[in-house]
Design an enzyme around this catalytic site. Structure first.
Site, PDB file in Angstrom:
ATOM      1  N   ARG A 139       0.840  -1.212   0.000  1.00 48.84           N
ATOM      2  CA  ARG A 139       0.000   0.000   0.000  1.00 48.84           C
ATOM      3  C   ARG A 139       0.867   1.250   0.000  1.00 48.84           C
ATOM      4  O   ARG A 139       0.584   2.226  -0.685  1.00 48.84           O
ATOM      5  CB  ARG A 139      -0.918  -0.009   1.228  1.00 48.84           C
ATOM      6  CG  ARG A 139      -2.056  -0.945   1.048  1.00 48.84           C
ATOM      7  CD  ARG A 139      -2.772  -1.289   2.310  1.00 48.84           C
ATOM      8  NE  ARG A 139      -3.686  -2.385   1.990  1.00 48.84           N
ATOM      9  CZ  ARG A 139      -4.168  -3.246   2.873  1.00 48.84           C
ATOM     10  NH1 ARG A 139      -3.839  -3.169   4.143  1.00 48.84           N
ATOM     11  NH2 ARG A 139      -4.978  -4.197   2.490  1.00 48.84           N
ATOM     12  N   PHE A 174      -6.653  -2.643  -6.440  1.00 46.77           N
ATOM     13  CA  PHE A 174      -5.724  -3.654  -5.879  1.00 46.77           C
ATOM     14  C   PHE A 174      -5.010  -3.188  -4.599  1.00 46.77           C
ATOM     15  O   PHE A 174      -5.165  -2.059  -4.185  1.00 46.77           O
ATOM     16  CB  PHE A 174      -4.802  -4.282  -6.912  1.00 46.77           C
ATOM     17  CG  PHE A 174      -3.856  -3.403  -7.700  1.00 46.77           C
ATOM     18  CD1 PHE A 174      -3.550  -2.108  -7.338  1.00 46.77           C
ATOM     19  CD2 PHE A 174      -3.239  -3.934  -8.839  1.00 46.77           C
ATOM     20  CE1 PHE A 174      -2.655  -1.361  -8.070  1.00 46.77           C
ATOM     21  CE2 PHE A 174      -2.335  -3.181  -9.582  1.00 46.77           C
ATOM     22  CZ  PHE A 174      -2.060  -1.913  -9.198  1.00 46.77           C
ATOM     23  N   GLU A 175      -4.318  -4.111  -3.977  1.00 45.43           N
ATOM     24  CA  GLU A 175      -3.697  -3.908  -2.649  1.00 45.43           C
ATOM     25  C   GLU A 175      -4.767  -3.605  -1.593  1.00 45.43           C
ATOM     26  O   GLU A 175      -4.530  -2.834  -0.660  1.00 45.43           O
ATOM     27  CB  GLU A 175      -2.666  -2.771  -2.674  1.00 45.43           C
ATOM     28  CG  GLU A 175      -1.593  -2.902  -3.737  1.00 45.43           C
ATOM     29  CD  GLU A 175      -0.574  -3.990  -3.465  1.00 45.43           C
ATOM     30  OE1 GLU A 175      -0.367  -4.349  -2.293  1.00 45.43           O
ATOM     31  OE2 GLU A 175      -0.003  -4.509  -4.436  1.00 45.43           O
ATOM     32  N   GLY A 176      -5.913  -4.255  -1.739  1.00 41.93           N
ATOM     33  CA  GLY A 176      -7.029  -3.978  -0.829  1.00 41.93           C
ATOM     34  C   GLY A 176      -7.834  -2.839  -1.423  1.00 41.93           C
ATOM     35  O   GLY A 176      -7.280  -1.758  -1.650  1.00 41.93           O
TER      36      GLY A 176
END
Lengths: 592, 257
Positions: free
Chosen positions: A267, A400-402
């Site tokens: 993140r 993406f990445e949560g």
């Protein structure tokens, strides 16, 4: 000399909400060393000379070329930057790594490829790999000889990663694991050699493994994506794939710790890449606006375009400020940490800040891309001009990445976790504030003097509003707060703006201390505009969340306190934005 | 082989230039700077010679502290050490005093080869390198695009006009001015950048007799290229009259028939 080393002061994650910082305490891009600047320049040269001209070929899935570019990046040290020296890397500080990431952001597709290679596909091995695995893989990854990928998501488990169905079984002789399952959306899936794979041992112990490409491991077809088309994304099928026991990452059943910690790195890195991407988009947009003439003058001379350019620059500058302030915290926490555990604790401490960076930077990046298209007008809609691709490339960052929704909920979630564990004295601070709010004599905020006094006051007010909404939510929902997604997202937005306001005020004050007010005028304009706009947003979010949580006299009292905290006289943001844009227009590039 | 590379810091090519108040130079306040392009190629040639024949590459630059950026960049790319001729006003010197200051800074080094770009991208005199050679009593060759130093002589290929080239043999030590675009300049690797921190940068100050005194030449005025061509519309909408006017102008002004 003292026998006991002095314990380093580590600032608690989330403490920005309840503690005061001085400008000298925060890390900013102005603190870069000459070496940091040269690393930025080398990376920029590499991306501009080698990668960006290859975009079209990469978009046609020429993965041989992607491999060659990774090898070239490796020769320059861009992959090994944060790999320890004993494993063939350079072992440089986190700042150097973040700078490389930021400059890589100038090519969205290749940044994604490299984000897997030198980020999520690599970091688990550095932090959780056995000594044998580190010796075996790290030098070859640093040299770009082995390409890595990170395989967590499955068709049925995205945000809910722990619901993965992939399995791992220890062989009868106890020498290796046998993995089965399917993974989805794997960056570098089409050509990676080594995969970090998550699977459940004995059906329930979620664990991480290093798996080499082998006959039982099949890549699916390339996904037809909206953007970042020059990066490989495929499904992955594991059919009786084997990996030796020394390729287990960490411990059996402790995979969640790996997955979530790596996402913190991811993140943060995503934020720094967005930062680089934004600055390039702004440069392109300014150049176009200066060149494009309508009604006999460059479109950059029109107020409507100036307002856009200024806001784009503000978002980029504030975003960059967030990235490097947080980086400073992480660097301080993990430099000198003796082992992986300590280093991981260092970054985990700032999980909330990493989520803030992910959400704030990805949304700013999308904003900048959208306005870039608008400035290009009809040409912005044509694939023959850069805005169209930038617009599509940017969109994935919010997913993406949560997803940004998951990350928004993590922001108050992680802060509350620290508060409840007693690490962060948030609850007493919130209680004190609530007492103050509910008392009939709510004192006026101090009138400060000096540079950005009003903005500093607004930033302090923003922190109070964050504390007030969070405190109200805790009182109202107690442990059921996690289920109140709309409230959590509203509070997250307040917290994000509060962190951004304070960070930008502190950075600008630090600039003024070094180069004086006159030289910093353009930055002071940006901070003023940002803080005045942000406090409006905060007020709106606070009204919505407070009204959702309380009613009657209680609500009226809270709203009165909100009005008191956020009371301000509007400034002329139109004129300030014109001045900000004029700096860009004159310099013909992002000049902040 | 000891090679000295003379490098200059110039305004960034992308910079939007503004002329200063007395119209004698550009506003330097908010400029960003970069390495003079052809000096970068000179450094690359020097590093390649060192790789082939061994020895040492010493970079020398002149100007205020900001030129350290050029020096550090050269050290990161592989130069072994540096000499910085320090002075705030040195970038404004005319070629002769500039060459004097440079020549004195490197004279004691007794280099086997001195290389520099064929000209600077700001002033573009193309003189400084040649005058340094003269002051040090060395032979020189200009606009070099290829060189061979495998024995004690030098063979260099020079670019002439109209696509002509010339091979030229000369003794060493010598000074060469290098053309841009003749090779692929290497990157400063991250390893090189970190290694550069430990390399020596020796500061020297030029004596006033080198750089003061009545200048042989000075810039009296600089200005942006003036528009000298103008579009004229002939005929005022009448094609026949326009054609007649055009024919008249072709005959009397352009004299094409």
């Amino acid at each position: 000399m003292s026998a006991v080393a002095e314990e380093k002061k580590i600032i608690a994650g989330g403490s920005f909400l309840i503690e005061e910082r001085t400008p000298e305490e925060i890390f900013t891009p102005e603190d870069f060393t000459d070496e940091h600047r040269m690393i930025a320049e080398t990376t920029r040269e590499f991306v501009d000379n080698e990668v960006r001209p290859a975009t079209e070929e990469l978009e046609q899935h020429n993965w041989q070329l992607a491999r060659e570019l990774i090898r070239k990046a490796a020769e320059l040290g861009l992959i090994g930057v944060n790999i320890p020296e004993e494993y063939g890397g350079l072992g440089l500080d986190q700042t150097s790594g973040a700078i490389v990431g930021e400059m890589m952001g100038r090519s969205a597709s290749f940044a994604t490829t490299l984000g897997a290679q030198s980020g999520i596909g690599l970091t688990p091995i550095i932090y959780f790999g056995t000594e044998a695995a580190k010796q075996k893989y790290l030098p070859k990854i640093a040299a770009g000889e082995l390409i890595t990928a990170y395989a967590l998501t499955e068709a049925g488990s995205g945000s809910d990663a722990m619901a993965a169905k992939a399995t791992a079984r220890l062989s009868a002789d106890g020498t290796h694991y046998v993995l089965n399952g399917e993974k989805m959306w794997i960056t570098n899936g089409g050509f990676a050699d080594v995969f970090v794979v998550f699977a459940k041992v004995d059906g329930d112990k979620f664990s991480g493994f290093i798996v080499e490409r082998q006959p039982g491991l099949t890549s699916g077809a390339e996904e037809h994506k909206m953007g970042i088309k020059g990066s490989s994304t495929t499904a992955l099928v594991l059919s009786d794939v084997t990996t030796p026991v020394e390729n287990l990452l960490g411990e059996v059943g402790k995979g969640a710790k790996i997955a979530f910690n790596i996402l913190n790195f991811g993140r943060f890195k995503l934020g720094s890449m967005c930062s680089g991407g934004m600055k390039l988009m702004i440069r392109e947009a300014v150049r176009y606006a200066n060149e494009r003439h309508q009604f006999g003058r460059p479109i950059s001379s029109f107020g409507a375009i100036k307002a856009k350019l200024a806001e784009m620059a503000i978002r980029a500058w504030v975003g960059e400020t967030l990235v490097y302030r947080t980086l400073g915290l992480i660097e301080n926490a993990i430099s000198g940490a003796q082992d992986s555990e300590a280093k991981l604790r260092g970054i985990e401490e700032y999980a909330a800040e990493c989520s803030i960076i992910k959400v704030a930077l990805s949304e700013s990046c999308d904003f900048v891309a959208d306005e870039m298209v608008q400035i290009y007008g009809g040409y912005g809609y044509s694939a023959d001009y850069p805005a169209e691709g930038a617009y599509r490339d940017s969109r994935i960052n919010r997913i993406f990445e949560g997803t940004n929704e998951i990350n928004r909920m993590l922001i108050p979630g992680r802060i509350m976790k620290s508060a409840l564990s007693g690490k962060l004295a948030l609850l007493p601070a919130a209680q004190k504030l609530m007492d103050e709010v509910l008392s009939p004599t709510l004192g006026a905020l101090d009138e400060d003097a000096g540079v950005l006094a009003v903005e500093a006051k607004l930033a302090a007010a923003a922190k109070k509003v964050a504390l007030m909404t969070l405190g109200t939510a805790v009182q109202k929902y107690m442990t059921a707060l996690a289920g109140q997604q709309e409230v959590l997202m509203g509070i997250a937005d307040i917290i994000m703006d509060a962190y951004a306001m304070e960070s930008s005020v502190l950075r600008a004050q630090k600039l003024v201390a070094v180069q004086g007010e006159e030289q910093s005028a353009r930055h002071l304009d940006m901070v003023s505009v940002f803080c005045h706009d942000a406090i409006d947003r905060i007020e709106t979010h606070a009204k919505q969340t407070l009204a959702a949580m309380s009613e009657g006299d209680e609500l009226r009292t809270l709203l009165a306190a909100l009005r008191r905290f956020t009371k301000r006289t509007p400034i002329n943001t139109v004129a300030a934005r014109q001045r900000i844009a004029d700096v860009l227009i004159k310099a013909n590039r992002y000049a902040y | 082989m000891k090679i000295i590379v003379l490098m200059k810091q110039v305004a960034n090519k992308d910079a939007i230039l503004r002329i200063n108040k007395d119209a004698t130079w550009i506003e330097e306040g908010d400029l960003s700077y970069e390495v003079n392009e052809s000096d970068g190629y000179a450094l690359e040639e020097a590093l390649r010679l060192k790789e082939k024949h061994g020895g040492e590459v010493v970079v020398c630059s002149m100007g205020p502290q900001r030129v350290k950026a050029v020096i550090k960049d050269a050290l990161a790319r592989g130069a072994d050490r540096a000499i910085h001729v320090v002075g705030d006003e040195l970038t404004r010197l005319a070629p002769l005093p500039a060459a004097r200051a440079l020549a004195e800074a490197i004279r004691a080094e007794q280099a086997d080869l001195i290389m520099t770009g064929l000209q600077s991208d700001d002033n573009g005199y193309g003189q400084t390198g040649v005058i340094v050679a003269e002051l040090l009593g060395l032979p020189h060759a200009t606009i070099v695009i290829e060189l061979d130093a495998s024995d004690d002589k030098l063979r260099v290929k020079r670019e002439l006009e109209n696509g002509w080239y010339q091979w030229y043999e000369m003794p060493r030590p010598a000074l060469l001015t290098i053309q841009s675009g003749i090779s692929q300049i290497r990157y400063a690797t991250l390893k090189g950048i970190m290694a550069a921190k430990k390399k020596e940068i020796r500061e020297v100050a030029p004596t006033s007799d080198m750089t003061s005194g009545a200048p042989d030449q000075r810039i009296t005025k600089i200005y942006f290229p003036q528009k000298t061509k103008q579009t004229q519309f002939l005929g005022d909408g009448d094609a026949k009259a326009g054609a007649a006017q055009l024919a008249e102008k072709l005959r009397t002004e352009a004299r094409v028939f």
